[in-house]
Write a protein that holds these residues in place. Structure first.
Motif, PDB file in Angstrom:
ATOM      1  N   ALA A   1       0.757  -1.298   0.044  1.00 47.30           N
ATOM      2  CA  ALA A   1      -0.102   0.005  -0.006  1.00 47.30           C
ATOM      3  C   ALA A   1       0.938   1.041   0.209  1.00 47.30           C
ATOM      4  CB  ALA A   1      -0.894  -0.021   1.205  1.00 47.30           C
TER       5      ALA A   1
ATOM      6  N   GLY B   1       3.704   1.201   2.366  1.00 44.05           N
ATOM      7  CA  GLY B   1       4.300  -0.174   2.798  1.00 44.05           C
ATOM      8  C   GLY B   1       5.691  -0.233   1.747  1.00 44.05           C
TER       9      GLY B   1
ATOM     10  N   LYS C   1      10.970  -3.106  13.471  1.00 42.79           N
ATOM     11  CA  LYS C   1       9.819  -3.721  14.172  1.00 42.79           C
ATOM     12  C   LYS C   1       9.878  -5.211  13.165  1.00 42.79           C
ATOM     13  CE  LYS C   1       6.314  -0.912  15.478  1.00 42.79           C
ATOM     14  NZ  LYS C   1       4.733  -0.225  15.262  1.00 42.79           N
TER      15      LYS C   1
ATOM     16  N   TRP D   1       5.109  -6.285   7.942  1.00 42.55           N
ATOM     17  CA  TRP D   1       3.583  -5.469   7.886  1.00 42.55           C
ATOM     18  C   TRP D   1       2.533  -6.379   7.615  1.00 42.55           C
ATOM     19  CZ3 TRP D   1       1.217  -5.674   3.313  1.00 42.55           C
ATOM     20  CH2 TRP D   1       1.762  -5.831   1.971  1.00 42.55           C
TER      21      TRP D   1
ATOM     22  N   ARG E   1       0.596  12.699   7.690  1.00 41.70           N
ATOM     23  CA  ARG E   1       0.321  11.275   8.064  1.00 41.70           C
ATOM     24  C   ARG E   1      -0.950  11.440   9.030  1.00 41.70           C
ATOM     25  NH1 ARG E   1       0.629   6.175   6.270  1.00 41.70           N
ATOM     26  NH2 ARG E   1       1.112   4.580   8.086  1.00 41.70           N
TER      27      ARG E   1
ATOM     28  N   HIS F   1      -3.803   9.139   8.731  1.00 42.66           N
ATOM     29  CA  HIS F   1      -4.034   7.966   9.803  1.00 42.66           C
ATOM     30  C   HIS F   1      -5.484   8.285  10.303  1.00 42.66           C
ATOM     31  CE1 HIS F   1      -2.111   5.080  12.237  1.00 42.66           C
ATOM     32  NE2 HIS F   1      -3.134   5.348  12.964  1.00 42.66           N
TER      33      HIS F   1
ATOM     34  N   LEU G   1      -8.770   4.681   9.956  1.00 42.03           N
ATOM     35  CA  LEU G   1      -9.768   4.129  11.056  1.00 42.03           C
ATOM     36  C   LEU G   1     -10.948   4.367  11.029  1.00 42.03           C
ATOM     37  CD1 LEU G   1      -6.918   5.578  13.862  1.00 42.03           C
ATOM     38  CD2 LEU G   1      -6.991   2.968  12.969  1.00 42.03           C
TER      39      LEU G   1
ATOM     40  N   PHE H   1      -9.842   5.282  22.345  1.00 40.66           N
ATOM     41  CA  PHE H   1      -9.540   6.395  22.922  1.00 40.66           C
ATOM     42  C   PHE H   1     -10.697   7.308  23.668  1.00 40.66           C
ATOM     43  CE2 PHE H   1      -6.654   6.020  19.495  1.00 40.66           C
ATOM     44  CZ  PHE H   1      -5.387   5.779  19.955  1.00 40.66           C
TER      45      PHE H   1
ATOM     46  N   GLN I   1      -4.706  12.418  28.346  1.00 40.85           N
ATOM     47  CA  GLN I   1      -3.204  11.750  28.190  1.00 40.85           C
ATOM     48  C   GLN I   1      -2.366  12.096  29.462  1.00 40.85           C
ATOM     49  OE1 GLN I   1      -2.069   9.813  25.796  1.00 40.85           O
ATOM     50  NE2 GLN I   1      -0.072   9.891  26.460  1.00 40.85           N
TER      51      GLN I   1
ATOM     52  N   TYR J   1      -1.940  10.304  20.391  1.00 40.42           N
ATOM     53  CA  TYR J   1      -1.645   9.070  19.433  1.00 40.42           C
ATOM     54  C   TYR J   1      -1.253   9.554  18.029  1.00 40.42           C
ATOM     55  CZ  TYR J   1      -3.649   5.369  16.568  1.00 40.42           C
ATOM     56  OH  TYR J   1      -3.660   4.466  15.582  1.00 40.42           O
TER      57      TYR J   1
ATOM     58  N   GLN K   1       1.975   8.884  15.776  1.00 43.22           N
ATOM     59  CA  GLN K   1       1.809   8.181  14.412  1.00 43.22           C
ATOM     60  C   GLN K   1       2.786   9.137  13.450  1.00 43.22           C
ATOM     61  OE1 GLN K   1       0.951   5.289  13.638  1.00 43.22           O
ATOM     62  NE2 GLN K   1      -0.039   4.698  15.710  1.00 43.22           N
TER      63      GLN K   1
ATOM     64  N   ARG L   1      10.453   6.987   8.732  1.00 43.43           N
ATOM     65  CA  ARG L   1      10.640   5.645   7.773  1.00 43.43           C
ATOM     66  C   ARG L   1      10.509   6.120   6.309  1.00 43.43           C
ATOM     67  NH1 ARG L   1       5.862   3.220   6.384  1.00 43.43           N
ATOM     68  NH2 ARG L   1       4.201   3.651   7.748  1.00 43.43           N
TER      69      ARG L   1
ATOM     70  N   ASP M   1      -7.554   0.159   7.543  1.00 45.85           N
ATOM     71  CA  ASP M   1      -6.439  -0.546   7.949  1.00 45.85           C
ATOM     72  C   ASP M   1      -6.731  -1.952   8.488  1.00 45.85           C
ATOM     73  OD1 ASP M   1      -4.393   0.883   6.851  1.00 45.85           O
ATOM     74  OD2 ASP M   1      -3.560   1.830   8.481  1.00 45.85           O
TER      75      ASP M   1
ATOM     76  N   PHE N   1      -7.271  -4.541   7.143  1.00 41.74           N
ATOM     77  CA  PHE N   1      -6.667  -5.643   6.229  1.00 41.74           C
ATOM     78  C   PHE N   1      -5.207  -5.809   6.873  1.00 41.74           C
ATOM     79  CE2 PHE N   1      -3.425  -3.541   3.421  1.00 41.74           C
ATOM     80  CZ  PHE N   1      -3.624  -2.173   3.472  1.00 41.74           C
TER      81      PHE N   1
HETATM   82  C1  LIG Z   1      -0.247  -2.584   3.472  1.00 45.27           C
HETATM   83  C2  LIG Z   1       1.263  -2.088   3.630  1.00 45.27           C
HETATM   84  O1  LIG Z   1       1.834  -1.912   2.938  1.00 45.27           O
HETATM   85  S1  LIG Z   1       1.256  -1.281   5.285  1.00 45.27           S
HETATM   86  C3  LIG Z   1       2.268  -0.093   5.409  1.00 45.27           C
HETATM   87  C4  LIG Z   1       2.860   0.476   6.551  1.00 45.27           C
HETATM   88  N1  LIG Z   1       2.075   0.070   7.793  1.00 45.27           N
HETATM   89  C5  LIG Z   1       1.147   0.708   8.062  1.00 45.27           C
HETATM   90  O2  LIG Z   1       0.889   1.820   7.305  1.00 45.27           O
HETATM   91  C6  LIG Z   1       0.413   0.536   9.399  1.00 45.27           C
HETATM   92  C7  LIG Z   1      -0.082   1.915   9.668  1.00 45.27           C
HETATM   93  N2  LIG Z   1      -1.327   1.904  10.536  1.00 45.27           N
HETATM   94  C8  LIG Z   1      -0.931   1.329  12.098  1.00 45.27           C
HETATM   95  O3  LIG Z   1       0.084   1.421  12.282  1.00 45.27           O
HETATM   96  C9  LIG Z   1      -2.102   1.435  12.613  1.00 45.27           C
HETATM   97  O4  LIG Z   1      -1.870   1.952  13.960  1.00 45.27           O
HETATM   98  C10 LIG Z   1      -3.192   0.628  12.605  1.00 45.27           C
HETATM   99  C11 LIG Z   1      -4.347   1.359  11.817  1.00 45.27           C
HETATM  100  C12 LIG Z   1      -2.762  -0.552  11.612  1.00 45.27           C
HETATM  101  C13 LIG Z   1      -4.003   0.168  13.933  1.00 45.27           C
HETATM  102  O5  LIG Z   1      -2.841  -0.875  14.586  1.00 45.27           O
HETATM  103  P1  LIG Z   1      -3.098  -1.265  16.106  1.00 45.27           P
HETATM  104  O6  LIG Z   1      -2.299  -2.680  16.235  1.00 45.27           O
HETATM  105  O7  LIG Z   1      -4.612  -1.223  16.364  1.00 45.27           O
HETATM  106  O8  LIG Z   1      -2.001   0.045  16.694  1.00 45.27           O
HETATM  107  P2  LIG Z   1      -2.585   1.286  17.169  1.00 45.27           P
HETATM  108  O9  LIG Z   1      -3.282   2.184  16.026  1.00 45.27           O
HETATM  109  O10 LIG Z   1      -3.447   1.137  18.567  1.00 45.27           O
HETATM  110  O11 LIG Z   1      -1.179   1.974  17.258  1.00 45.27           O
HETATM  111  C14 LIG Z   1      -0.119   1.345  18.331  1.00 45.27           C
HETATM  112  C15 LIG Z   1       1.019   2.289  18.630  1.00 45.27           C
HETATM  113  O12 LIG Z   1       0.047   3.515  18.995  1.00 45.27           O
HETATM  114  C16 LIG Z   1       1.137   4.031  20.355  1.00 45.27           C
HETATM  115  N3  LIG Z   1      -0.006   4.472  21.090  1.00 45.27           N
HETATM  116  C17 LIG Z   1      -0.922   4.261  21.561  1.00 45.27           C
HETATM  117  N4  LIG Z   1      -1.895   5.009  22.185  1.00 45.27           N
HETATM  118  C18 LIG Z   1      -1.125   6.309  22.333  1.00 45.27           C
HETATM  119  C19 LIG Z   1      -1.351   7.302  23.024  1.00 45.27           C
HETATM  120  N5  LIG Z   1      -2.259   7.669  23.753  1.00 45.27           N
HETATM  121  N6  LIG Z   1      -0.074   8.259  22.651  1.00 45.27           N
HETATM  122  C20 LIG Z   1       0.866   7.956  22.086  1.00 45.27           C
HETATM  123  N7  LIG Z   1       1.036   6.748  21.567  1.00 45.27           N
HETATM  124  C21 LIG Z   1       0.211   5.860  21.446  1.00 45.27           C
HETATM  125  C22 LIG Z   1       1.327   2.582  20.882  1.00 45.27           C
HETATM  126  O13 LIG Z   1       2.199   2.758  21.913  1.00 45.27           O
HETATM  127  C23 LIG Z   1       1.916   1.707  19.672  1.00 45.27           C
HETATM  128  O14 LIG Z   1       3.148   2.022  19.526  1.00 45.27           O
HETATM  129  P3  LIG Z   1       4.054   1.240  18.405  1.00 45.27           P
HETATM  130  O15 LIG Z   1       3.455   1.228  17.138  1.00 45.27           O
HETATM  131  O16 LIG Z   1       5.475   2.034  18.388  1.00 45.27           O
HETATM  132  O17 LIG Z   1       4.054  -0.204  19.347  1.00 45.27           O
END
Ligand SMILES: CC(=O)SCCNC(=O)CCNC(=O)[C@H](O)C(C)(C)COP(=O)(O)OP(=O)(O)OC[C@H]1O[C@@H](n2cnc3c(N)ncnc32)[C@H](O)[C@@H]1OP(=O)(O)O
Ligand SMILES: N[C@@H](CCO)C(=O)O
Length: 393
Positions: free
Chosen positions: A67, A70, A83, A87, A236, A240, A244, A253, A258, A276, A280, A287, A366, A368
């Motif tokens: 995507a 990615g 990580k 992905w 981003r 992002h 969702l 949330f 916070q 959050y 993100q 990256r 997301d 998927f």
């Molecule tokens: C198909 C491809 O090619 S993929 C391309 C690359 N990947 C992506 O684009 C993925 C991007 N999306 C994500 O990362 C997303 O978060 C999603 C939409 C997939 C959801 O994933 P989830 O597993 O539910 O994770 P979530 O959205 O809760 O995010 C978790 C992260 O947010 C952080 N976080 C959660 N709450 C908070 C907060 N209140 N404040 C700050 N950080 C927070 C967590 O610590 C965690 O950090 P980490 O990723 O460093 O471990």
């Protein structure tokens, strides 16, 4: 001079379920990439990873298309973020829907990308400087043409299955229509046959955030070793939200604060959702390259599969023998089920072999990338049945 170099074998990684082989292939002046904008790109490089073993008749290839942000590290440790597992760790590996004990998996970084395949951050051989905005505008068609050149180079004629979500799904559709004779089965997930006005609008917001950053310098930030990190982070953050769903935001949330008991009457990240999103945004800039973000979002905006077929999508699939499985998610408002259903309707109108599943989830677009047991079960069944039809062991 064209060449392929296998640059690394994946180091032992407890979280990785399968060994990845990383490689780069460079295409020299004898093999330029003919782009839709009219430019011939040469030389150019494709970075990719493979998993599993290619069988003797080269009939077990699964091509995974990534995507927007990615890359080729679909099931291996990310070299920048560190990580583990890639992905799509729940999709690719031994015994998983894309079973690396059975299939030979290839995942390429797209043209215009920033993870080893040629893109705007690379050196333009004509000037000796990074391309920046002199990099030609690319399309989904160009991405797929480059991928086909790599497969040709590897001596792979047919793809058993091409699969991808979001922009990966656009590439799947492009593969199935540009090279129908090469694609046995195709799985477009959470995608569309053309990018909607709303999605172009979101991309434009992101691009304007990057371009408004004074460190962007009209795309020439690498010349001065600056970085439009703030603009890219805002791009981003906005994007992002679209990945969702309202229900998921509420579930994760709500209006929770916070690390505090009450609001500060200022503009600090009082709410968890703000913190959050800031997280993100700030991790993304480590990256990803800002100009790549401009070019790849543009490629998605230009995608319109029916445009070259008199505006009739069914014409794009005329005579196809490919088996399709289209997947959507109930809470995806970026590529809603209606967009995916349009693909199914066009395939039906072309009397194609097509299955469709809408997965019930509140995780949004997301989904998927996340743990969706119904998606995994559906795809395991579809890919396994297609493999039997194909006569794969
Ligand atoms: C198909 C491809 O090619 S993929 C391309 C690359 N990947 C992506 O684009 C993925 C991007 N999306 C994500 O990362 C997303 O978060 C999603 C939409 C997939 C959801 O994933 P989830 O597993 O539910 O994770 P979530 O959205 O809760 O995010 C978790 C992260 O947010 C952080 N976080 C959660 N709450 C908070 C907060 N209140 N404040 C700050 N950080 C927070 C967590 O610590 C965690 O950090 P980490 O990723 O460093 O471990
Ligand atoms: N979140 C994924 C999918 C977006 O469509 C990405 O950034 O590539």
């Amino acid at each position: 001079m064209s060449q392929t170099v296998e640059i690394q074998r994946q180091p032992d990684d407890a979280a990785a379920r399968v060994k990845a082989v990383s490689a780069v292939t460079t295409f020299g002046p004898e093999a330029p990439l003919q782009l839709d904008c009219g430019v011939s790109l040469s030389p150019f490089t494709i970075a990719y990873e493979t998993y599993g073993t290619l069988n003797v008749d080269k009939s077990n290839v699964v091509l995974i298309c990534h995507a927007l942000t990615g890359d080729q590290h679909v099931a291996s440790r990310h070299p920048i973020t560190g990580k583990p597992g890639g992905w799509w760790p729940m999709m690719v590996g031994p015994g998983l829907p894309i079973d690396t004990d059975r299939y030979f998996v290839i995942c390429q970084n797209v043209i215009g990308g920033c993870m080893g395949t040629t893109g705007p951050k690379d050196i333009d051989p004509g000037t000796g400087k990074p391309y920046g905005l002199s990099f030609p505008v690319i399309t989904i068609g160009d991405m797929v043409r480059a991928q086909a050149m790599l497969l040709d180079r590897l001596g792979i004629k047919d793809i058993f299955c091409v699969i991808g979500g979001s922009m990966g799904g656009m590439q799947v559709l492009q593969w199935a229509t540009a090279y129908p004779e090469r694609v046995f089965s195709a799985i477009p997930i959470a995608t569309a046959a053309r990018h909607s006005a709303q999605n172009i609008a979101f991309h434009e917001v992101g691009r304007q955030a990057i371009m408004a950053d004074p460190e962007w310098h009209a795309g020439a930030y690498l010349d001065g070793e600056t970085s439009p990190a703030k603009g890219l982070a805002v791009a981003r953050m906005a994007a992002h939200i679209t990945y969702l769903s309202e229900a998921a935001l509420h579930r994760k949330f709500g209006r929770n604060l916070q690390n505090r008991d009450k609001v500060t009457y200022g503009f600090d990240a009082d709410f968890q959702i703000e913190s959050y999103l800031r997280y993100q945004g700030s991790t993304f800039v480590d990256r990803f390259d800002a100009n790549s973000y401009l070019y790849i979002t543009r490629a998605m905006d230009y995608f319109d599969l029916a445009a070259d077929c008199g505006g009739v999508l069914a014409n794009a699939f005329k005579g196809t023998k490919t088996r399709f499985c289209v997947v959507s998610f109930t809470s995806d408002w970026l590529f809603p089920t209606s967009d995916n259903r349009q693909i199914v309707h066009a395939l039906n109108a072309a009397a194609a072999n097509v299955s469709f599943v809408e997965i019930d989830t509140d995780k949004g677009h997301d989904a998927f990338l996340l743990d969706e047991p119904e998606m995994f079960a559906t795809l395991k069944g579809f890919i396994g049945a297609a493999a039997e039809r194909r006569g794969l062991k």
